[in-house]
Motif scaffolding. Structure first.
Motif, PDB file in Angstrom:
ATOM      1  N   ARG A 198       0.839  -1.210   0.000  1.00 33.35           N
ATOM      2  CA  ARG A 198       0.000   0.000   0.000  1.00 33.35           C
ATOM      3  C   ARG A 198       0.870   1.254   0.000  1.00 33.35           C
ATOM      4  O   ARG A 198       0.524   2.251  -0.619  1.00 33.35           O
ATOM      5  CB  ARG A 198      -0.939   0.005   1.213  1.00 33.35           C
ATOM      6  CG  ARG A 198      -2.093  -0.942   1.062  1.00 33.35           C
ATOM      7  CD  ARG A 198      -3.118  -0.807   2.163  1.00 33.35           C
ATOM      8  NE  ARG A 198      -4.249  -1.654   1.868  1.00 33.35           N
ATOM      9  CZ  ARG A 198      -5.252  -1.330   1.075  1.00 33.35           C
ATOM     10  NH1 ARG A 198      -5.288  -0.139   0.531  1.00 33.35           N
ATOM     11  NH2 ARG A 198      -6.217  -2.175   0.816  1.00 33.35           N
ATOM     12  N   LEU A 204      -2.567  -2.730  -9.853  1.00 35.97           N
ATOM     13  CA  LEU A 204      -2.502  -3.339  -8.521  1.00 35.97           C
ATOM     14  C   LEU A 204      -3.637  -4.310  -8.249  1.00 35.97           C
ATOM     15  O   LEU A 204      -4.744  -4.162  -8.775  1.00 35.97           O
ATOM     16  CB  LEU A 204      -2.480  -2.264  -7.418  1.00 35.97           C
ATOM     17  CG  LEU A 204      -3.728  -1.445  -7.169  1.00 35.97           C
ATOM     18  CD1 LEU A 204      -3.758  -0.943  -5.740  1.00 35.97           C
ATOM     19  CD2 LEU A 204      -3.771  -0.259  -8.109  1.00 35.97           C
ATOM     20  N   GLU A 233      -5.200  -7.316  -1.658  1.00 36.65           N
ATOM     21  CA  GLU A 233      -6.236  -8.052  -0.925  1.00 36.65           C
ATOM     22  C   GLU A 233      -7.260  -8.605  -1.910  1.00 36.65           C
ATOM     23  O   GLU A 233      -6.889  -9.224  -2.888  1.00 36.65           O
ATOM     24  CB  GLU A 233      -6.868  -7.155   0.144  1.00 36.65           C
ATOM     25  CG  GLU A 233      -5.844  -6.753   1.216  1.00 36.65           C
ATOM     26  CD  GLU A 233      -6.401  -5.777   2.215  1.00 36.65           C
ATOM     27  OE1 GLU A 233      -7.171  -4.895   1.815  1.00 36.65           O
ATOM     28  OE2 GLU A 233      -6.048  -5.901   3.400  1.00 36.65           O
ATOM     29  N   ALA A 245     -11.016  -5.583  -6.596  1.00 40.72           N
ATOM     30  CA  ALA A 245     -11.949  -4.455  -6.480  1.00 40.72           C
ATOM     31  C   ALA A 245     -12.948  -4.508  -7.627  1.00 40.72           C
ATOM     32  O   ALA A 245     -12.672  -4.010  -8.708  1.00 40.72           O
ATOM     33  CB  ALA A 245     -11.157  -3.157  -6.528  1.00 40.72           C
ATOM     34  N   LEU A 246     -14.099  -5.134  -7.389  1.00 38.47           N
ATOM     35  CA  LEU A 246     -15.051  -5.352  -8.484  1.00 38.47           C
ATOM     36  C   LEU A 246     -16.429  -4.793  -8.147  1.00 38.47           C
ATOM     37  O   LEU A 246     -16.805  -4.688  -6.993  1.00 38.47           O
ATOM     38  CB  LEU A 246     -15.174  -6.851  -8.772  1.00 38.47           C
ATOM     39  CG  LEU A 246     -13.853  -7.585  -9.039  1.00 38.47           C
ATOM     40  CD1 LEU A 246     -14.099  -9.074  -9.125  1.00 38.47           C
ATOM     41  CD2 LEU A 246     -13.202  -7.086 -10.313  1.00 38.47           C
ATOM     42  N   LEU A 247     -17.155  -4.441  -9.206  1.00 40.99           N
ATOM     43  CA  LEU A 247     -18.542  -4.001  -9.052  1.00 40.99           C
ATOM     44  C   LEU A 247     -19.440  -5.179  -9.417  1.00 40.99           C
ATOM     45  O   LEU A 247     -19.475  -5.616 -10.570  1.00 40.99           O
ATOM     46  CB  LEU A 247     -18.815  -2.803  -9.972  1.00 40.99           C
ATOM     47  CG  LEU A 247     -17.908  -1.588  -9.721  1.00 40.99           C
ATOM     48  CD1 LEU A 247     -18.050  -0.573 -10.825  1.00 40.99           C
ATOM     49  CD2 LEU A 247     -18.236  -0.964  -8.375  1.00 40.99           C
ATOM     50  N   GLY A 301     -22.544  -5.816  -9.906  1.00 42.16           N
ATOM     51  CA  GLY A 301     -23.659  -5.777 -10.855  1.00 42.16           C
ATOM     52  C   GLY A 301     -23.232  -5.767 -12.315  1.00 42.16           C
ATOM     53  O   GLY A 301     -24.081  -5.828 -13.211  1.00 42.16           O
ATOM     54  N   TYR A 302     -21.949  -5.680 -12.570  1.00 40.33           N
ATOM     55  CA  TYR A 302     -21.468  -5.525 -13.950  1.00 40.33           C
ATOM     56  C   TYR A 302     -20.648  -6.727 -14.383  1.00 40.33           C
ATOM     57  O   TYR A 302     -20.095  -7.438 -13.557  1.00 40.33           O
ATOM     58  CB  TYR A 302     -20.626  -4.250 -14.056  1.00 40.33           C
ATOM     59  CG  TYR A 302     -21.388  -3.018 -13.644  1.00 40.33           C
ATOM     60  CD1 TYR A 302     -22.149  -2.318 -14.569  1.00 40.33           C
ATOM     61  CD2 TYR A 302     -21.377  -2.580 -12.330  1.00 40.33           C
ATOM     62  CE1 TYR A 302     -22.873  -1.206 -14.190  1.00 40.33           C
ATOM     63  CE2 TYR A 302     -22.104  -1.468 -11.946  1.00 40.33           C
ATOM     64  CZ  TYR A 302     -22.849  -0.781 -12.874  1.00 40.33           C
ATOM     65  OH  TYR A 302     -23.568   0.301 -12.499  1.00 40.33           O
ATOM     66  N   ASP A 322     -17.321  -4.594 -18.460  1.00 45.40           N
ATOM     67  CA  ASP A 322     -17.775  -3.324 -17.867  1.00 45.40           C
ATOM     68  C   ASP A 322     -16.886  -2.922 -16.689  1.00 45.40           C
ATOM     69  O   ASP A 322     -16.559  -1.749 -16.508  1.00 45.40           O
ATOM     70  CB  ASP A 322     -19.231  -3.430 -17.395  1.00 45.40           C
ATOM     71  CG  ASP A 322     -20.201  -3.360 -18.552  1.00 45.40           C
ATOM     72  OD1 ASP A 322     -19.760  -2.952 -19.652  1.00 45.40           O
ATOM     73  OD2 ASP A 322     -21.370  -3.724 -18.380  1.00 45.40           O
ATOM     74  N   LEU A 329     -14.736   0.522 -16.895  1.00 49.39           N
ATOM     75  CA  LEU A 329     -14.992   1.618 -15.963  1.00 49.39           C
ATOM     76  C   LEU A 329     -13.696   2.165 -15.380  1.00 49.39           C
ATOM     77  O   LEU A 329     -13.477   3.383 -15.342  1.00 49.39           O
ATOM     78  CB  LEU A 329     -15.879   1.080 -14.838  1.00 49.39           C
ATOM     79  CG  LEU A 329     -16.710   2.090 -14.095  1.00 49.39           C
ATOM     80  CD1 LEU A 329     -17.545   2.893 -15.055  1.00 49.39           C
ATOM     81  CD2 LEU A 329     -17.609   1.372 -13.101  1.00 49.39           C
ATOM     82  N   LEU A 330     -12.829   1.270 -14.971  1.00 44.02           N
ATOM     83  CA  LEU A 330     -11.555   1.701 -14.396  1.00 44.02           C
ATOM     84  C   LEU A 330     -10.628   2.251 -15.485  1.00 44.02           C
ATOM     85  O   LEU A 330      -9.950   3.262 -15.282  1.00 44.02           O
ATOM     86  CB  LEU A 330     -10.898   0.522 -13.668  1.00 44.02           C
ATOM     87  CG  LEU A 330      -9.885   0.873 -12.603  1.00 44.02           C
ATOM     88  CD1 LEU A 330     -10.485   1.762 -11.524  1.00 44.02           C
ATOM     89  CD2 LEU A 330      -9.328  -0.386 -11.969  1.00 44.02           C
TER      90      LEU A 330
END
Lengths: 219, 298
Positions: free
Chosen positions: A47, A79, A82, A85-87, A89-90, A94, A98-99
């Motif tokens: 981090r 990176l 841990e 980092a996902l959404l 609903g997509y 997508d 987005l990123l």
């Protein structure tokens, strides 16, 4: 000078000394592994290298620029720290789009190729909430490599991966290394580290105990 | 600030908006449904009362934003005791944008990845502010659209003037100090700006306390205004948004013994706008230095 130079960083959170005078470096085209037990400070060190955490003392230089001084974050970094980092609903594309839209470096075709590269293929069309843990991890790896960054930071990347997934990851890490990326990888899986590492830093209780040169097989 | 930082802020705002678009749609639908019910309620009252002139957009807006009488008596010895009538419709319409603030602030690894991709804490925060403002305006736009549709269906005028018969028709105050015509322009502006101030304040607080605590504080502040009369409480400013019509017909005793008629919508606009600016810029002090620790600190 190495692509990443970490010198004597310390970080205290509450009463706990999470990092205690930690130093290491990562060259371009090299896979540096942080090895250690849970709570040894691997994730916190990563981090700090990513610019997400400010060290109490010590310096971090990436590509010759000092973090928290000349720049806030490494100029080109992918990176996976841990959990991915996902959404939920997509779908996979997508999530990557987005990123990727923030920097605008990777095209849709690049993203599709990356999804294929991590072995998601047609399965990537369903929403992420229907993904297994292994599929989520693969997508997290795709998110890290999609923009062909100069620095890749992968925290426990073998988590939830099956045997095929782990083998694929070893191959991807080898390809990224050959491309010239600097890779900082953490793991407590000795066989995985044997397979990918060119240098290993053993960590315990927030300190780097010793450093060791390795070959890195890349099967 | 350089053009690149602004460009990155706009890119961040787009990513935040896109990532929370489903929640935004759900909140807007919620606002539409509740304001639709409140508009329908007014239309039925108008029909039953046999009012000659059809209700205009200002009337429907007031019916949506009609909380309790403003100001509500405060202090140990109120001039006149009135039963507490909790305005659930108003409360829901006002609190729904707080959900938007939660979705914009989100607390997961996605935020870490976004931050590193943006590469600038300035742009990252300003992108969030832009996203918050956009979402809030879209929400209130949806509520206004609902009022406009109701007006069109009732053959009323699309102006922000409330009718002279409105104070007697809504079940809040039977009398008012204010005299028709009631121009609701300042009231509409105040409602939107105050709502924005609440959301930005919540977003700012979430940088320090986390989204859950910030959400609870925002809800407490708005709900508290049903019980305590103070212009510090944003809910009272929201109620002042329609005090052009409902200025109570009797003096209300305040804490210091003064007798006040209520909060003027026009005057309340300035502190509400100042709050927006403050909550947009002040959090930079935190955001520029804070650690993003994710779920663990191993």
């Amino acid at each position: 000078m190495s692509y990443v130079e970490v010198r004597d960083i310390c970080k205290k959170i509450g009463p706990e000394q999470v990092l205690d005078s930690v130093s290491f470096s990562v060259d371009s085209g090299e896979v540096a592994c942080l090895e250690g037990e849970n709570g040894s400070g691997k994730t916190m060190a990563m981090r700090v290298v990513c610019g997400l955490v400010r060290p109490d003392s010590g310096t971090v230089e990436v590509s010759g620029k000092r973090l928290w001084g000349e720049v806030s974050f490494p100029p080109s970094v992918g990176l996976l720290i841990e959990t991915p980092a996902l959404l939920d609903g997509y779908n996979a594309l997508d999530n990557l789009s987005l990123l990727a839209s923030i920097r605008g470096v990777a095209s849709k075709d690049d993203l599709r190729r990356t999804i294929e590269r991590v072995g998601l293929g047609p399965a990537g069309k369903k929403p992420v909430r229907k993904f297994s843990l292994g599929m989520r991890q693969r997508l997290g790896i795709a998110m890290a490599i999609m923009e062909a960054p100069e620095l890749l930071v992968l925290d426990e990347p073998t988590n939830a991966l099956d045997e095929d997934g782990a083998a694929l990851l070893v191959r991807i890490i080898g390809e990224e290394r050959e491309r010239g990326a600097a890779l900082l990888v953490s793991s407590h899986d000795a066989s995985f580290i044997d397979a990918v590492a060119t240098r290993v830093y053993h960590m315990a209780f927030g300190k780097v105990r010793n450093a060791e040169e390795r070959g890195g097989r890349h099967e | 600030m350089s053009g690149r930082l602004v460009w990155l802020a706009l890119r961040t705002a787009r990513a935040v908006l896109w990532s929370s678009r489903r929640e935004l749609a759900a909140v807007c639908v919620g606002g539409l449904v509740i304001s639709g019910v409140l508009c329908l309620s007014l239309a039925l009252r108008v029909q039953m009362a046999g009012v000659a002139t059809p209700p205009g957009m200002g009337d429907f807006w007031v019916s949506v934003m009609a909380g309790i009488s403003q100001p509500y008596p405060h202090g140990s010895q109120p001039t006149e005791m009135r039963p507490l009538n909790i305005p659930f419709g108003w409360l829901t319409v006002v609190l729904l944008p707080c959900v938007l603030s939660v979705t914009v602030a989100r607390e997961d690894g996605y935020l870490d990845a976004c931050l590193v991709a943006v590469g600038s804490r300035w742009s990252f925060w300003l992108g969030h502010v832009v996203a918050m403002v956009t979402e809030c305006l879209l929400y209130w736009g949806a509520v206004m659209a609902c009022c406009a549709v109701a007006t069109a269906l009732a053959n009323g005028g699309l102006t922000l003037q409330a009718s002279s018969w409105l104070p007697d028709l809504l079940p809040m105050e039977r009398a008012t100090l204010a005299e028709a015509p009631y121009d609701m322009g300042a009231g509409v502006a105040l409602a939107v700006v105050t709502s924005l101030a609440i959301c930005l304040g919540q977003l700012a607080l979430s940088q320090v306390t986390g989204v859950r605590v910030a959400f609870l504080v925002a809800v407490a502040l708005v709900t508290g205004s049903l019980f305590v009369m103070s212009s510090v409480l944003p809910g009272n400013l929201m109620m002042a948004a329609r005090s052009t019509v409902f200025t109570v017909a009797y003096p209300v005793e305040m804490r210091d013994g003064m007798l006040l008629p209520g909060i003027e919508a026009g005057q309340a606009l300035l502190p509400a706008a100042a709050s927006c600016l403050l909550f947009s810029l002040l959090p930079l002090v935190v955001v520029l230095r804070r650690d993003y620790l994710g779920g663990s600190r191993s």
